[in-house]
Design a protein around this motif. Sequence first.
Motif, PDB file in Angstrom:
ATOM      1  N   ALA A 162       0.842  -1.198   0.000  1.00  0.00           N
ATOM      2  CA  ALA A 162       0.000   0.000   0.000  1.00  0.00           C
ATOM      3  C   ALA A 162       0.872   1.240   0.000  1.00  0.00           C
ATOM      4  N   GLU A 163       0.213   2.388  -0.154  1.00  0.00           N
ATOM      5  CA  GLU A 163       0.924   3.654  -0.062  1.00  0.00           C
ATOM      6  C   GLU A 163       0.005   4.694   0.559  1.00  0.00           C
ATOM      7  N   VAL A 164       0.610   5.701   1.166  1.00  0.00           N
ATOM      8  CA  VAL A 164      -0.131   6.828   1.715  1.00  0.00           C
ATOM      9  C   VAL A 164       0.436   8.074   1.064  1.00  0.00           C
ATOM     10  N   GLU A 165      -0.429   8.818   0.396  1.00  0.00           N
ATOM     11  CA  GLU A 165      -0.003  10.036  -0.294  1.00  0.00           C
ATOM     12  C   GLU A 165      -0.510  11.259   0.441  1.00  0.00           C
ATOM     13  N   ARG A 166       0.385  12.224   0.593  1.00  0.00           N
ATOM     14  CA  ARG A 166       0.033  13.503   1.219  1.00  0.00           C
ATOM     15  C   ARG A 166      -0.483  14.422   0.123  1.00  0.00           C
ATOM     16  N   GLY A 186      -1.997  -6.424   5.889  1.00  0.00           N
ATOM     17  CA  GLY A 186      -1.705  -7.773   6.360  1.00  0.00           C
ATOM     18  C   GLY A 186      -2.243  -7.919   7.770  1.00  0.00           C
ATOM     19  N   LYS A 187      -1.426  -8.444   8.680  1.00  0.00           N
ATOM     20  CA  LYS A 187      -1.891  -8.594  10.059  1.00  0.00           C
ATOM     21  C   LYS A 187      -1.604  -7.356  10.900  1.00  0.00           C
ATOM     22  N   PHE A 188      -0.948  -6.358  10.318  1.00  0.00           N
ATOM     23  CA  PHE A 188      -0.605  -5.143  11.045  1.00  0.00           C
ATOM     24  C   PHE A 188      -1.765  -4.154  11.035  1.00  0.00           C
ATOM     25  N   ARG A 189      -2.041  -3.582  12.197  1.00  0.00           N
ATOM     26  CA  ARG A 189      -3.055  -2.532  12.324  1.00  0.00           C
ATOM     27  C   ARG A 189      -2.338  -1.260  12.746  1.00  0.00           C
ATOM     28  N   GLY A 224      -5.184  -7.406   0.310  1.00  0.00           N
ATOM     29  CA  GLY A 224      -5.994  -6.197   0.385  1.00  0.00           C
ATOM     30  C   GLY A 224      -5.527  -5.250   1.478  1.00  0.00           C
ATOM     31  N   THR A 225      -6.033  -4.026   1.373  1.00  0.00           N
ATOM     32  CA  THR A 225      -5.768  -2.972   2.346  1.00  0.00           C
ATOM     33  C   THR A 225      -7.113  -2.539   2.893  1.00  0.00           C
ATOM     34  N   TYR A 226      -7.168  -2.314   4.211  1.00  0.00           N
ATOM     35  CA  TYR A 226      -8.434  -2.011   4.870  1.00  0.00           C
ATOM     36  C   TYR A 226      -8.301  -0.734   5.680  1.00  0.00           C
ATOM     37  N   VAL A 227      -9.346   0.085   5.627  1.00  0.00           N
ATOM     38  CA  VAL A 227      -9.452   1.251   6.499  1.00  0.00           C
ATOM     39  C   VAL A 227     -10.730   1.070   7.302  1.00  0.00           C
ATOM     40  N   ASN A 228     -10.570   1.042   8.626  1.00  0.00           N
ATOM     41  CA  ASN A 228     -11.696   0.822   9.539  1.00  0.00           C
ATOM     42  C   ASN A 228     -12.483  -0.429   9.159  1.00  0.00           C
ATOM     43  N   GLN A 229     -11.745  -1.489   8.845  1.00  0.00           N
ATOM     44  CA  GLN A 229     -12.273  -2.822   8.549  1.00  0.00           C
ATOM     45  C   GLN A 229     -13.082  -2.887   7.250  1.00  0.00           C
ATOM     46  N   GLN A 230     -12.918  -1.900   6.376  1.00  0.00           N
ATOM     47  CA  GLN A 230     -13.548  -1.900   5.055  1.00  0.00           C
ATOM     48  C   GLN A 230     -12.436  -1.987   4.012  1.00  0.00           C
ATOM     49  N   ARG A 231     -12.537  -2.956   3.110  1.00  0.00           N
ATOM     50  CA  ARG A 231     -11.506  -3.084   2.066  1.00  0.00           C
ATOM     51  C   ARG A 231     -11.593  -1.868   1.149  1.00  0.00           C
TER      52      ARG A 231
END
Length: 160
Positions: free
Chosen positions: A108-112, A149-152, A127-134
């Motif tokens: 994944a990536e995070v863009e400013r 992955g398994k990291f939160r 997949g990548t999830y934000v607040n448990q939503q893919r």
Amino acid sequence: MAYVFCNDCGHRNRTESNFCSACGSALDLASDHTITLPNVDPLLDAPGTADDVHVDLSTVPDDCGVLIVRSGAQAGERFALRATVTHLGRHPDSEIMLDDITVSRRHAEVERTAAGYVSRDAGSLNGTYVNQQRIEEALLSQGDELQVGKFRLVFFERAQ
């Protein structure tokens, strides 16, 4: 959506809440406090106590957002999002390297951006999830949980 964390149990509540929906405690809505992020058992989703992550909001940088690992082998680690694009993955060249088989090399990536921090899946297998939503792409708000992955990881930025 931004969240307010309960200082008693660490539960994430909506910003308009005055009381914690989990334990009923009054929420302290001031921005410069310490928040406890309870460690989560990935199988039972039950909070732990020994490995809780404590976040002093006064230590969050003024000039950028930060991701704090809530669970996984790297729990408690902080990653400042100073670059325009921050890559998350298992590859050693990633700005945020998460060393586990559940994480793709380029996950994944995070863009400013001018609108804020945008999280994007980079074609990962799990997949990548934000607040448990893919998600394929999502704008991050205060207290959002990014799962790779398994990291939160929990997103914080200093209120301006």
